[in-house]
Scaffold this active site. Structure first.
Site, PDB file in Angstrom:
ATOM      1  N   ASN A 127       0.863  -1.175   0.000  1.00 33.64           N
ATOM      2  CA  ASN A 127       0.000   0.000   0.000  1.00 33.64           C
ATOM      3  C   ASN A 127       0.906   1.232   0.000  1.00 33.64           C
ATOM      4  O   ASN A 127       1.538   1.536   1.002  1.00 33.64           O
ATOM      5  CB  ASN A 127      -0.887  -0.047   1.261  1.00 33.64           C
ATOM      6  CG  ASN A 127      -1.707   1.213   1.453  1.00 33.64           C
ATOM      7  OD1 ASN A 127      -1.772   2.058   0.557  1.00 33.64           O
ATOM      8  ND2 ASN A 127      -2.327   1.344   2.618  1.00 33.64           N
ATOM      9  N   LYS A 147       0.103   4.285  -0.191  1.00 36.83           N
ATOM     10  CA  LYS A 147      -0.519   5.451   0.472  1.00 36.83           C
ATOM     11  C   LYS A 147      -0.331   6.726  -0.365  1.00 36.83           C
ATOM     12  O   LYS A 147      -0.371   6.666  -1.582  1.00 36.83           O
ATOM     13  CB  LYS A 147       0.031   5.602   1.898  1.00 36.83           C
ATOM     14  CG  LYS A 147      -0.119   4.300   2.694  1.00 36.83           C
ATOM     15  CD  LYS A 147       0.106   4.449   4.160  1.00 36.83           C
ATOM     16  CE  LYS A 147      -0.061   3.084   4.827  1.00 36.83           C
ATOM     17  NZ  LYS A 147      -0.006   3.156   6.273  1.00 36.83           N
ATOM     18  N   HIS A 200      -9.570   1.020   5.076  1.00 31.60           N
ATOM     19  CA  HIS A 200      -8.258   1.114   5.716  1.00 31.60           C
ATOM     20  C   HIS A 200      -8.370   1.970   6.971  1.00 31.60           C
ATOM     21  O   HIS A 200      -9.155   2.927   7.011  1.00 31.60           O
ATOM     22  CB  HIS A 200      -7.244   1.721   4.739  1.00 31.60           C
ATOM     23  CG  HIS A 200      -5.849   1.684   5.281  1.00 31.60           C
ATOM     24  ND1 HIS A 200      -5.370   2.651   6.129  1.00 31.60           N
ATOM     25  CD2 HIS A 200      -4.856   0.766   5.136  1.00 31.60           C
ATOM     26  CE1 HIS A 200      -4.127   2.327   6.469  1.00 31.60           C
ATOM     27  NE2 HIS A 200      -3.796   1.198   5.879  1.00 31.60           N
ATOM     28  N   GLU A 217      -6.669   4.316   8.105  1.00 31.00           N
ATOM     29  CA  GLU A 217      -6.520   5.766   7.894  1.00 31.00           C
ATOM     30  C   GLU A 217      -7.803   6.369   7.311  1.00 31.00           C
ATOM     31  O   GLU A 217      -8.152   7.513   7.597  1.00 31.00           O
ATOM     32  CB  GLU A 217      -5.297   6.032   6.995  1.00 31.00           C
ATOM     33  CG  GLU A 217      -4.004   5.828   7.778  1.00 31.00           C
ATOM     34  CD  GLU A 217      -2.853   5.232   7.002  1.00 31.00           C
ATOM     35  OE1 GLU A 217      -2.850   5.299   5.765  1.00 31.00           O
ATOM     36  OE2 GLU A 217      -1.945   4.676   7.655  1.00 31.00           O
ATOM     37  N   GLU A 275      -5.559  -5.404  10.497  1.00 31.48           N
ATOM     38  CA  GLU A 275      -4.501  -4.428  10.754  1.00 31.48           C
ATOM     39  C   GLU A 275      -4.774  -3.708  12.069  1.00 31.48           C
ATOM     40  O   GLU A 275      -5.539  -2.734  12.105  1.00 31.48           O
ATOM     41  CB  GLU A 275      -4.442  -3.392   9.630  1.00 31.48           C
ATOM     42  CG  GLU A 275      -4.174  -3.983   8.264  1.00 31.48           C
ATOM     43  CD  GLU A 275      -3.635  -2.916   7.312  1.00 31.48           C
ATOM     44  OE1 GLU A 275      -2.463  -3.015   6.935  1.00 31.48           O
ATOM     45  OE2 GLU A 275      -4.376  -1.979   6.985  1.00 31.48           O
ATOM     46  N   GLY A 290       2.277   1.792  10.946  1.00 31.50           N
ATOM     47  CA  GLY A 290       3.216   2.901  10.847  1.00 31.50           C
ATOM     48  C   GLY A 290       3.931   3.233  12.149  1.00 31.50           C
ATOM     49  O   GLY A 290       4.569   4.275  12.268  1.00 31.50           O
TER      50      GLY A 290
HETATM   51  P1  PGA Z   1       2.740   0.001   7.732  1.00 30.36           P
HETATM   52  O1  PGA Z   1       1.286   0.227   7.095  1.00 30.36           O
HETATM   53  O2  PGA Z   1       3.295  -1.258   7.111  1.00 30.36           O
HETATM   54  O3  PGA Z   1       3.535   1.215   7.349  1.00 30.36           O
HETATM   55  O4  PGA Z   1       2.550  -0.147   9.202  1.00 30.36           O
HETATM   56  C1  PGA Z   1       0.416  -0.847   6.899  1.00 30.36           C
HETATM   57  C2  PGA Z   1      -0.879  -0.380   6.278  1.00 30.36           C
HETATM   58  O5  PGA Z   1      -1.285   0.751   6.570  1.00 30.36           O
HETATM   59  O6  PGA Z   1      -1.505  -1.085   5.496  1.00 30.36           O
END
Ligand code: PGA
Length: 252
Positions: A10, A12, A96, A98, A168, A174
């Site tokens: 991903n 982003k 997701h 976010e 997740e 993150g």
């Molecule tokens: P990350 O993000 O690997 O940077 O923790 C995972 C995601 O948001 O799918």
């Protein structure tokens, strides 16, 4: 039938078109000949067309990062499932964390998006996960139950073989804090049992459940060794070819 693992990146809100094409090219050569697992990348919308061209015929699949629940209309700023299909996506990430926590997406809209994606011929990568507070107050399983039940409420059993779920934990995204192998396995096994309850046994046993949240080259093998972890959804470590290729080449 064994579940074919998925390694999804991903990207982003990172990468200009030239940067995305360069990464796509490196992944294309680095992942060539890999047939026993699916590789998926989700570039930002602006780079989808260019990356689709870069990856043509490579076996690496393309995903959107979000979709509207309508196919067209007066929805300024939105991208529809048929547009994602049109640009060459096979998958779309929906719900997701976010999107849920920064942009206020709710279970209700997520359910409509999953339905619209399936109707357009896309495979949803449906994301769920608890916050740190929910974990600390012992609500993790109740939250996962609600998210799964609500998110999939418009979906018939026959369409479930196209759905992919990504667990997740919000506190692991993150942050560099991965769930332990045991914490992840516990959640995945709970989700699979729940799917059995909501749909049927064979749907639950065939559906792929990915883990996401600070997946790195150094922890992917341990996660992938868990019986109910069928792949990973990778953010930060998918932005750079070397680390993502190492994750793609996980060993169980
Ligand atoms: P990350 O993000 O690997 O940077 O923790 C995972 C995601 O948001 O799918």
């Amino acid at each position: 039938m064994p579940r074919k693992p998925i390694v999804a990146g991903n990207w982003k809100m990172y990468k200009t078109i030239p940067e995305a094409v360069a990464l796509g090219n490196t992944l294309r050569s680095g992942a060539s000949g890999i047939l026993d697992r699916e590789v998926v990348v989700a570039p930002p919308f602006t780079a989808l067309a260019a990356v689709a061209k870069t990856l043509e015929g490579s076996g690496i699949a393309l995903s959107g990062q979000n979709t509207c629940w309508e196919n067209e209309g007066a929805y300024t700023g939105e991208i529809s499932p048929i547009m994602l299909k049109d640009v060459g996506c096979r998958y779309v990430i929906i719900g997701h964390s976010e999107r849920r926590h920064i942009f206020g997406e709710r279970d209700e809209t997520i359910a409509r998006k999953i339905k619209a994606a399936l109707d357009a011929g896309l495979q949803p990568i449906f994301c769920i996960g608890e916050t740190l507070e929910e974990r600390e107050t012992g609500e993790t399983l109740a939250v996962l139950r609600r998210q799964v039940k609500e998110g999939l409420k418009l979906i018939q059993g026959a369409d479930m073989n196209k759905v992919v779920i990504a667990y997740e934990p919000v506190w692991a995204i993150g942050t560099g804090k991965t769930a332990t192998n045991e914490q992840a396995q516990e959640a995945h096994s709970f989700i699979r049992t729940l799917l059995e309850e909501l749909f049927e046994k064979n749907i639950a046993s065939d559906l792929r459940i990915l883990y996401g949240g600070s997946v790195k080259a150094g922890n992917v093998d341990g996660l992938m060794a868990q019986p109910d972890i069928d792949g990973v959804l990778v953010g930060g470590a998918s932005l750079e070819a070397d680390s993502f290729l190492r994750i793609i080449k996980f060993e169980r």
